[in-house]
Write an enzyme that holds these catalytic residues in place. Structure first.
Site, short mmCIF file in Angstrom:
data_model
loop_
_atom_site.label_atom_id
_atom_site.label_comp_id
_atom_site.label_asym_id
_atom_site.label_seq_id
_atom_site.Cartn_x
_atom_site.Cartn_y
_atom_site.Cartn_z
N ASP A 36 -31.48 37.84 21.37
CA ASP A 36 -31.51 38.42 20.02
C ASP A 36 -32.12 39.82 19.97
O ASP A 36 -31.83 40.57 19.04
CB ASP A 36 -32.25 37.48 19.06
CG ASP A 36 -31.40 36.27 18.68
OD1 ASP A 36 -30.20 36.24 19.03
OD2 ASP A 36 -31.93 35.35 18.03
N TYR B 37 -26.04 38.24 9.86
CA TYR B 37 -26.65 37.51 8.74
C TYR B 37 -26.18 36.07 8.65
O TYR B 37 -26.05 35.53 7.59
CB TYR B 37 -26.38 38.25 7.42
CG TYR B 37 -26.79 39.68 7.48
CD1 TYR B 37 -25.85 40.68 7.61
CD2 TYR B 37 -28.14 40.02 7.47
CE1 TYR B 37 -26.23 41.99 7.70
CE2 TYR B 37 -28.52 41.35 7.56
CZ TYR B 37 -27.57 42.33 7.69
OH TYR B 37 -27.95 43.64 7.78
N HIS C 213 -32.09 26.84 22.67
CA HIS C 213 -32.78 28.03 22.14
C HIS C 213 -34.08 28.17 22.93
O HIS C 213 -34.85 27.20 23.00
CB HIS C 213 -33.21 27.85 20.68
CG HIS C 213 -32.09 27.68 19.71
ND1 HIS C 213 -31.48 28.75 19.13
CD2 HIS C 213 -31.50 26.59 19.21
CE1 HIS C 213 -30.54 28.31 18.31
NE2 HIS C 213 -30.53 27.01 18.33
N ASP D 284 -51.30 38.19 25.66
CA ASP D 284 -52.19 38.90 26.58
C ASP D 284 -53.62 38.52 26.19
O ASP D 284 -54.24 39.15 25.34
CB ASP D 284 -51.95 40.41 26.48
CG ASP D 284 -52.87 41.20 27.39
OD1 ASP D 284 -53.84 40.62 27.94
OD2 ASP D 284 -52.63 42.43 27.54
N ASP E 127 -57.07 40.89 34.55
CA ASP E 127 -56.49 40.99 33.21
C ASP E 127 -55.18 40.21 33.20
O ASP E 127 -54.18 40.65 33.75
CB ASP E 127 -56.26 42.47 32.86
CG ASP E 127 -55.89 42.63 31.39
OD1 ASP E 127 -55.76 41.61 30.69
OD2 ASP E 127 -55.75 43.79 30.95
N HIS F 273 -30.70 22.10 21.54
CA HIS F 273 -30.05 21.79 20.27
C HIS F 273 -28.95 20.76 20.48
O HIS F 273 -27.82 21.10 20.82
CB HIS F 273 -29.52 23.05 19.60
CG HIS F 273 -29.25 22.86 18.15
ND1 HIS F 273 -29.31 23.87 17.23
CD2 HIS F 273 -28.95 21.75 17.44
CE1 HIS F 273 -29.02 23.39 16.04
NE2 HIS F 273 -28.79 22.10 16.14
CU CU Z 1 -29.22 25.81 17.49
#
Ligand code: CU
Ligand code: NAG
Ligand code: NAG
Ligand code: NAG
Ligand code: NAG
Ligand code: NAG
Ligand code: NAG
Ligand code: NAG
Ligand code: NAG
Ligand code: NAG
Ligand code: NAG
Ligand code: NAG
Length: 793
Positions: free
Chosen positions: A405, A494, A548, A555, A700, A711
């Protein structure tokens, strides 16, 4: 008999809001109502006590995105002929020109920030980053630059941004793998229109008159879609196109027809058709397809629904009415007024001991920096790095689909939230802004902040027995609350994948991250023999199986940057104890405590039989224990199900383990790169290369963790996936960070003691019940900008 005193009930009356017209109309009227609310005097006793009380951020927010003026200046600088970039304005550019894809802010180097936030060092300078598509070169490509210091001055330089990428080519991405924008999409259109108009008689016969002649031809009755990846390593480019019935729910009305094209390079005259797929058969040429059609072999067993209104998220009267559903549902109301402070300019908040700065980028959305509890740093940076989805199926589209995405600039898809429904009434709503070319876009009210009742008490104890009728000596209950920061990114034109991310700052010092996914499934045509890729969910629609995976970066800086990852494994061990001579050797559980030595990817232990803590071995609590935070698994902490898929081979290593620990480096700010999706075989950023044997003992550390869902699609994904089920979470909880639980100082509690007269005494610690009218009106819906998006996601 037990007598309960009701005297402590506060007066909470609901005053119905002015009836307002439906959303989308009369915006001015709604805006007036909103302004009235915001101006409400917070001493008047209204439950909506106006804006949150102010905070003053201790330092300037150095992580804040560059502002509109800087963006404009950078845009102008890049386009100045003296830059030598030979840029054409995007509006005028063709595939064979150089033009800017997008501008954003370069991540701040932590090494430059720490001396500023922790000492007297100067505020580090901000830099912009720009991705430039260079079609005007002999070997076209995409190259990223960083531009600064800002504001633009004589010292400002434009340099290739190579240092944050480890794939070998720095900020360079081969042309074939670069983002498939509207120009590339348009360049493939003539070929698609030509191929499909030549077989319009076939598609019309098979698909209830469906035909495709190009996007603007009025004979076109089908829509097209193709996903990513559209290249393996940048030496080729292809589009595997699926056809659908158009409409607002087009995702749910796919057809059994696919066109596969090759679109390598910038010269559209060389693009060609690779073949057609229907009925689970591949036809390399039109002649093959036509022969099968004429032989009657392509008849469709099911018709897709032409009317997709079943897939709209509106009320379905045919489902009937439920008892009492005409009443307004419960809500979260900040009854006592807002209990968090905001510095809206610096995007900084303080809440019940917590403090943090927020930032935003077009690719990652919301990010948190310098998260402290009671003045001590716990996390330097917390941000989502990627939201990946991978599908499966016996047809080209589902088998081919992997989404990253961030490729679609997920931050820009954070849209306006509907107060009272997306977020509680009275929430603080903040805009997010990003830049398109020389202008700056505001997504109004795209982030909400509110305090919520946890829905359960934080802690409680009832001391039983005693002389009273009540059957207890004392009762202590502490109210559970948390501050929530929420944003919803609706990625993919959308429609697909509305990722709702919540960051919950609990009053006990624990921090929870929750993601939920809603939105349309990327569905497939229903093939009766393809049950292993998901169930039939409508007349001719199958819900396609997919994963998904949402990758986050935490951090941790437990007090300072010298941290270790402690593993407390619960093991069963045989031992003997002299006071149980009859048992001889017997099995018990015990802890096997160790520290990870080197960077690695790892998974949650089976049966969750290991506790992972980020600790600072040099800092101990009053009891001599190393102070730390524990990583508590929540719901559905999964990793990607496939490890060797050609579509996600080497560009998705971040999705392939539950957890990972790395050493922090200024050169490794991101797990992924925004154009990685089209480079599965030769990634621009290879997360696996982070693990090169460096020590993680008192160093660190950065912890990467995955949330997500396998899904398993279902009929209840129609019309859209439900947030109740599609969620995943994790908690970071203090582990010997303190000397005791952090609830002792909270005043929102009751201590109840029966008296000699058998009444109850309530100690309120000065926190009295609120008495206020509640006024609610229909929310304002911000007018979000219309941004032209490429139409072929
Ligand atoms: Cu899904
Ligand atoms: C009321 O709001 C004003 C303006 O935001 C703020 O300065 C003040 O501190 C608030 N008072 C309380 C009691 O929250
Ligand atoms: C670029 O496009 C704009 C808007 O269409 C047009 O006015 C302008 O003449 C074009 N410039 C060039 C150099 O083609
Ligand atoms: C500048 O870009 C144009 C295409 O926009 C290209 O034809 C030309 O060769 C480029 N000039 C140089 C010097 O690279
Ligand atoms: C950040 O650090 C890297 C590595 O030291 C350096 O190459 C780069 O120039 C720095 N970036 C900025 C914006 O200062
Ligand atoms: C599909 O629709 C067509 C009309 O467009 C009709 O002739 C055909 O019988 C339908 N097929 C099925 C399986 O319902
Ligand atoms: C479609 O477009 C053609 C040519 O532009 C025009 O002649 C025709 O009337 C249009 N048909 C409809 C149904 O709009
Ligand atoms: C932004 O660029 C466009 C051309 O692409 C130009 O027409 C417009 O005036 C510019 N806006 C500003 C504020 O500079
Ligand atoms: C949010 O955006 C709207 C519309 O652009 C603007 O009117 C409003 O002032 C912005 N709010 C803040 C807090 O900047
Ligand atoms: C403990 O000893 C028993 C008996 O020898 C054996 O069956 C069991 O596996 C041992 N457990 C462990 C954890 O070694
Ligand atoms: C304890 O953990 C360490 C490190 O993982 C491992 O090497 C060792 O075998 C474990 N000991 C037992 C008894 O499981
Ligand atoms: C930190 O702890 C390590 C052992 O964990 C020790 O060797 C080192 O001296 C300590 N450093 C400081 C500054 O206390």
């Amino acid at each position: 008999m037990h007598r309960f005193l009701l005297a402590l009930l506060g007066v909470v009356s609901l005053v119905a809001g002015t009836a307002l017209p439906p959303l989308g109309y009369e915006r001015r009227l709604l805006r007036d109502a909103w302004n009235k609310r915001q101006q409400t005097d917070n001493s008047s006793g209204s439950c909506f006590s106006g804006a949150a009380p102010p905070a003053v951020a201790p330092k300037e927010n150095v992580w804040a995105p560059m502002d509109a003026a800087d963006n404009h200046a950078v845009w102008t600088l890049l386009h100045d002929p003296s830059s030598g970039l030979n840029l054409t304005l995007p509006i005028n550019a063709t595939l064979s020109d150089n033009y800017v894809f997008w501008l954003d802010t370069t991540p701040m180097n932590k090494s430059a920030v720490l001396p500023y936030i922790d000492g007297d060092g100067p505020a580090p300078s901000r830099y912009a980053r720009a991705i430039i598509f260079r079609g005007g070169q002999e070997v076209p490509d995409s190259q990223e630059y960083f531009i600064g210091p800002l504001p633009v001055s004589a010292e400002t330089t434009v340099q290739p941004l190579d240092y944050i990428y480890n794939g070998g080519d720095g900020g360079r991405v081969p042309y074939n793998a670069r983002y498939f924008d509207a120009k590339r999409s348009a360049a493939t259109e003539p070929l698609i229109a030509e191929a499909m108009s030549g077989i319009a008689d076939i598609t019309a016969a098979l698909f209830q008159g469906g035909a495709y002649y190009g996007p603007r031809d009025n004979r076109t009755t089908l829509s097209i879609t193709s996903g990513t990846p559209l290249s393996f390593d940048g030496t080729q480019a292809f589009r595997n196109i699926m056809f659908r019935f158009p409409g607002p729910a087009t995702y749910m009305t796919p057809l059994d027809f696919f066109l596969l094209i090759d679109c390598t390079g910038t010269d559209a005259s060389r693009y060609f058709v690779k073949g057609f797929v229907t009925n689970e058969r591949f036809f390399p040429t039109v002649a093959d397809l036509r022969a099968a059609f004429e032989a009657g072999e392509l008849a469709q067993e099911y018709n897709q629904t032409l009317d997709g209104s079943w897939a709209l998220v509106d009320r379905k009267p045919e489902l009937g009415v439920r008892d009492l559903e005409e009443r307004f549902a419960p809500g979260i109301i900040e009854l006592g007024g807002k209990r968090y402070r905001l510095d809206a300019t610096q995007k900084y908040f303080e809440y019940m001991g917590w403090s943090a700065y927020m930032s935003f980028s077009r690719t990652l959305g919301i990010m948190f920096f310098d998260i402290k509890f009671k003045g001590e740093r716990i996390i330097y940076e917390l941000s989502m790095q990627e939201a990946l989805a991978q599908y499966g199926g016996n047809q080209p589209k589902a088998a081919n689909t992997v989404y990253h995405d961030t490729y679609y600039s997920l931050g820009t898809d954070m849209g306006t939230l509907l107060e009272g429904f997306d977020c509680p009434f009275g929430s603080t709503l903040w805009n997010v802004t990003y830049h398109e070319e020389n202008s700056t876009i505001v997504n109004q009210d795209a982030l909400c902040i509110f305090e919520t009742d946890s829905g359960y008490p934080l802690s409680r104890h009832r001391a039983g027995g005693g002389p009273s009728d009540y059957g207890f000596q004392s009762l202590g209950v502490v109210k559970g609350t948390a501050l929530v920061v929420r944003a919803v990114a609706t990625v993919g034109n959308y429609a697909l994948n509305s990722v709702c991310s919540d960051y919950l700052f609990h009053v006990d010092g624990s921090l929870e991250v929750v993601v939920r996914a809603s939105g349309y499934l990327q569905s497939s045509f229903y093939y009766p023999d393809q049950g292993k890729w998901g169930p039939r969910i409508q007349q001719a629609t199958q819900g396609s199986l997919h994963d998904h995976i949402l990758t986050f970066k935490a951090d941790f800086d437990i007090l300072d940057t010298a941290n270790s990852l402690q593993v407390s494994e619960l093991i069963a061990a045989n031992q003997s104890q002299p006071w149980f001579p009859e048992l001889g050797e017997f099995e018990q559980m015990e802890l096997n405590i160790s520290y990870m030595q080197t960077e690695q990817q790892f998974n949650w232990a089976p049966n969750n039989q290991a506790m992972y803590c980020v600790v600072n071995r040099n800092k101990t609590n009053a009891w001599g224990e190393e102070r730390g935070y524990r990583i508590v698994p929540g719901r559905s902490d999964v990793h990607l199900s496939v490890a060797n898929s050609p579509w996600s081979l080497k560009n998705a290593a971040f999705a392939k383990s539950h957890l990972a620990v790395t050493r922090q480096h200024d050169t490794e700010p991101f797990a992924n790169s925004v154009q990685n999706v089209n480079l599965p075989w030769k990634p621009q950023q290879d997360f696996a290369k982070f693990f090169d044997g460096e020590s993680v003992e008192q160093e660190d550390l950065v912890l990467f963790f995955n949330l997500g869902m396998h899904h398993f699609t279902r009929a209840e994904d129609v019309p859209v996936t439900l947030y109740t089920e599609a969620y995943s979470s994790i908690v970071f909880a203090p582990q010997n960070f303190f000397d005791r639980a952090q609830d002792g100082d909270l005043l929102n509690r009751r201590w109840v003691v029966p008296t000699a007269e058998d009444t109850l005494e309530f100690e309120t610690y000065g926190v009295e019940l609120p008495s206020c009218p509640i006024e609610i009106s229909e929310p304002v819906y911000g007018i979000s900008p219309v941004v032209t998006q490429e139409d072929a996601i």
